[in-house]
Scaffold this motif. Sequence first.
Motif, PDB file in Angstrom:
ATOM      1  N   VAL A 187      36.050  60.579  66.698  1.00 26.17           N
ATOM      2  CA  VAL A 187      36.094  61.687  67.642  1.00 26.17           C
ATOM      3  C   VAL A 187      36.081  62.997  66.862  1.00 26.17           C
ATOM      4  O   VAL A 187      36.229  63.031  65.642  1.00 26.17           O
ATOM      5  N   SER A 188      35.881  64.089  67.589  1.00 26.88           N
ATOM      6  CA  SER A 188      35.479  65.349  66.981  1.00 26.88           C
ATOM      7  C   SER A 188      36.518  65.998  66.080  1.00 26.88           C
ATOM      8  O   SER A 188      36.166  66.844  65.248  1.00 26.88           O
ATOM      9  N   TYR A 195      38.272  52.633  71.653  1.00 25.20           N
ATOM     10  CA  TYR A 195      37.615  52.715  72.948  1.00 25.20           C
ATOM     11  C   TYR A 195      37.633  51.346  73.600  1.00 25.20           C
ATOM     12  O   TYR A 195      37.337  50.333  72.964  1.00 25.20           O
ATOM     13  N   THR A 200      34.296  59.034  81.098  1.00 22.64           N
ATOM     14  CA  THR A 200      33.989  60.347  80.553  1.00 22.64           C
ATOM     15  C   THR A 200      33.144  61.085  81.570  1.00 22.64           C
ATOM     16  O   THR A 200      33.038  60.675  82.736  1.00 22.64           O
ATOM     17  N   VAL A 218      39.261  66.485  72.580  1.00 20.29           N
ATOM     18  CA  VAL A 218      38.381  65.886  71.574  1.00 20.29           C
ATOM     19  C   VAL A 218      37.156  65.333  72.288  1.00 20.29           C
ATOM     20  O   VAL A 218      37.206  64.973  73.476  1.00 20.29           O
ATOM     21  N   TYR A 219      36.058  65.250  71.543  1.00 19.04           N
ATOM     22  CA  TYR A 219      34.804  64.718  72.050  1.00 19.04           C
ATOM     23  C   TYR A 219      34.388  63.504  71.219  1.00 19.04           C
ATOM     24  O   TYR A 219      34.815  63.333  70.077  1.00 19.04           O
ATOM     25  N   TYR A 220      33.497  62.691  71.793  1.00 16.50           N
ATOM     26  CA  TYR A 220      32.882  61.628  71.011  1.00 16.50           C
ATOM     27  C   TYR A 220      31.927  62.250  69.991  1.00 16.50           C
ATOM     28  O   TYR A 220      31.176  63.174  70.319  1.00 16.50           O
ATOM     29  N   SER A 221      31.967  61.763  68.765  1.00 12.49           N
ATOM     30  CA  SER A 221      31.067  62.296  67.746  1.00 12.49           C
ATOM     31  C   SER A 221      30.051  61.284  67.250  1.00 12.49           C
ATOM     32  O   SER A 221      29.129  61.643  66.520  1.00 12.49           O
ATOM     33  N   ASN A 230      27.884  66.592  74.199  1.00 13.56           N
ATOM     34  CA  ASN A 230      29.285  66.364  73.847  1.00 13.56           C
ATOM     35  C   ASN A 230      30.049  65.816  75.047  1.00 13.56           C
ATOM     36  O   ASN A 230      30.311  66.536  76.018  1.00 13.56           O
ATOM     37  N   ALA A 233      36.383  62.905  75.172  1.00 15.87           N
ATOM     38  CA  ALA A 233      37.114  61.656  74.938  1.00 15.87           C
ATOM     39  C   ALA A 233      38.565  61.766  75.386  1.00 15.87           C
ATOM     40  O   ALA A 233      39.195  60.766  75.712  1.00 15.87           O
ATOM     41  N   THR A 244      42.731  60.520  79.245  1.00 17.15           N
ATOM     42  CA  THR A 244      42.021  60.012  78.092  1.00 17.15           C
ATOM     43  C   THR A 244      40.942  59.015  78.490  1.00 17.15           C
ATOM     44  O   THR A 244      41.076  58.278  79.469  1.00 17.15           O
ATOM     45  N   VAL A 246      39.505  57.422  75.488  1.00 15.55           N
ATOM     46  CA  VAL A 246      39.922  56.554  74.382  1.00 15.55           C
ATOM     47  C   VAL A 246      41.401  56.207  74.533  1.00 15.55           C
ATOM     48  O   VAL A 246      42.068  56.638  75.481  1.00 15.55           O
TER      49      VAL A 246
END
Length: 491
Positions: A187-188, A195, A200, A218-221, A230, A233, A244, A246
């Motif tokens: 994550v970012s 996960y 999302t 936070v975001y998925y990266s 983006n 997460a 959340t 995640v």
Amino acid sequence: WGRMGMVIVVVVVSGTHCLECPITPTTELVYSVTQGVGPASRIWVEDFLWWWQQEGEPSLEYVSLNAEQLRACDLLTFKNLRVFFNPGGNAYEQLIDQGEDGSQRIIDFVKRNQTEAPSSYVGFCAGTYTVASSYWWETWYEGNGYAGFADNQPLGLFPHSVEGSIVDIGDDQFGDQFGVKYRLVNVSNGHQMLYYGGSTMGFNDVDLPRDPLLQPLVYYSDIAGHRTLNMPAVWRYGENLLLTSVHPEADNCTLYDCPEEGTIPVERILQNRAWLATYVNEVARTDYKVPPVPLAPVFDTAPAILAPPERPCLAQRPDALFCDSFDALSDGMQSSLWQWQRHQSYYLTPLPWNITYISEWNGTDYGSLQRGDGPPRPGAGVAVCVPQNLLPGLQSSIRSVPIMAPGNGLVLLTFSYRVSAPDGAGLNARICPGNGTHPCSEVFERTGGNGDTWGTTTLKLSVDNPFRLEFTCTGSRSIEDYCVLDDIWVL
């Protein structure tokens, strides 16, 4: 964290069939154990709270609530109660079990006067689905009017739709559609979190809302979404919701649905716990001591993906109007199907299109599905659909982002394919209007075949602007029926 890897038996204060409320005037935190809460998810919340109490705040008081106890407890009236934790699991089952009365208890608690008695809601995975206005489960809408939601709808505390699972991650990584359903993702903020099917926005069906009360943390990266690069997460909403996708609370445990030992490194477990505890303090307006951890938590909330991912195929033909080789991207980010929108006729069947980088699955050597001779190339991918259709006449499709043709509207479409269809599976290609105002036109069909060889098709087409490509795979219940795509070009 000494309890990680152990099965923890928790004695609920009141019996399952007792209507007494176990909350006392000094209880500060409660967590749900309604039907639908996953066994691993329950352990993770219990381990997180135990760690926080043992290592940081010894006076911390918390208790679990089953559905009957939730309905019996007027959460609103317990002024010292600050947090309602909703673990992951099956959102639909949780909503049905707690019922309208249980849901209303949670709503009243979260919406009470925050100046007089602060309150908060922390939802993990399924606990996020349950408080959205509605949700999409693998392209299927579940909200007002869906099955049991006539009486037991999502709570709507988060007044937007969410969607999941992110099948690029959880179905499983890029096409392995059986086996474990969890994955450790980046994550970012630099953390790694588990996960396990969470929701999302911006992935496939649901736009990321422009709402000033929505604050992604936070975001998925690893992957980008179809509707936004983006995808959140973890996010806050308003002053007292922490939601959340995640599982920052997760650890390695020993039940059937737990990650195997070593899946999450211990230093990451502790880092995620400290990060989570800090944000719980913020939404709950508490100042419980956060235990020190070896790897300090990072609170950078900036998005990870600053520009559309670089596509390796464009290095070969920079003048291409569109291309997708389904390979891992040059910067190490997984390709996913961010250029495509998935659709299934029904969420249970057929299974969705995905990308695979794996060499073998269920007896099929997917490495051999790659084009060219020799061993599989690292990071080389193909788009795969194994429909396993349970009902006749259903299909699974992917539709591209809008593509702009030159002024004369003439384009060349080239793609490679394999079809394994002992029971009659088929691959179809269509051209669809970008604005969705007219029906799609079929330009290619292939049925039958044993999947042994690649075919390549080049079509000269006259299209309107903008237009989209659509590929559809149909098939039976057989695991031997599948469609594979690679190296799609529009020139």
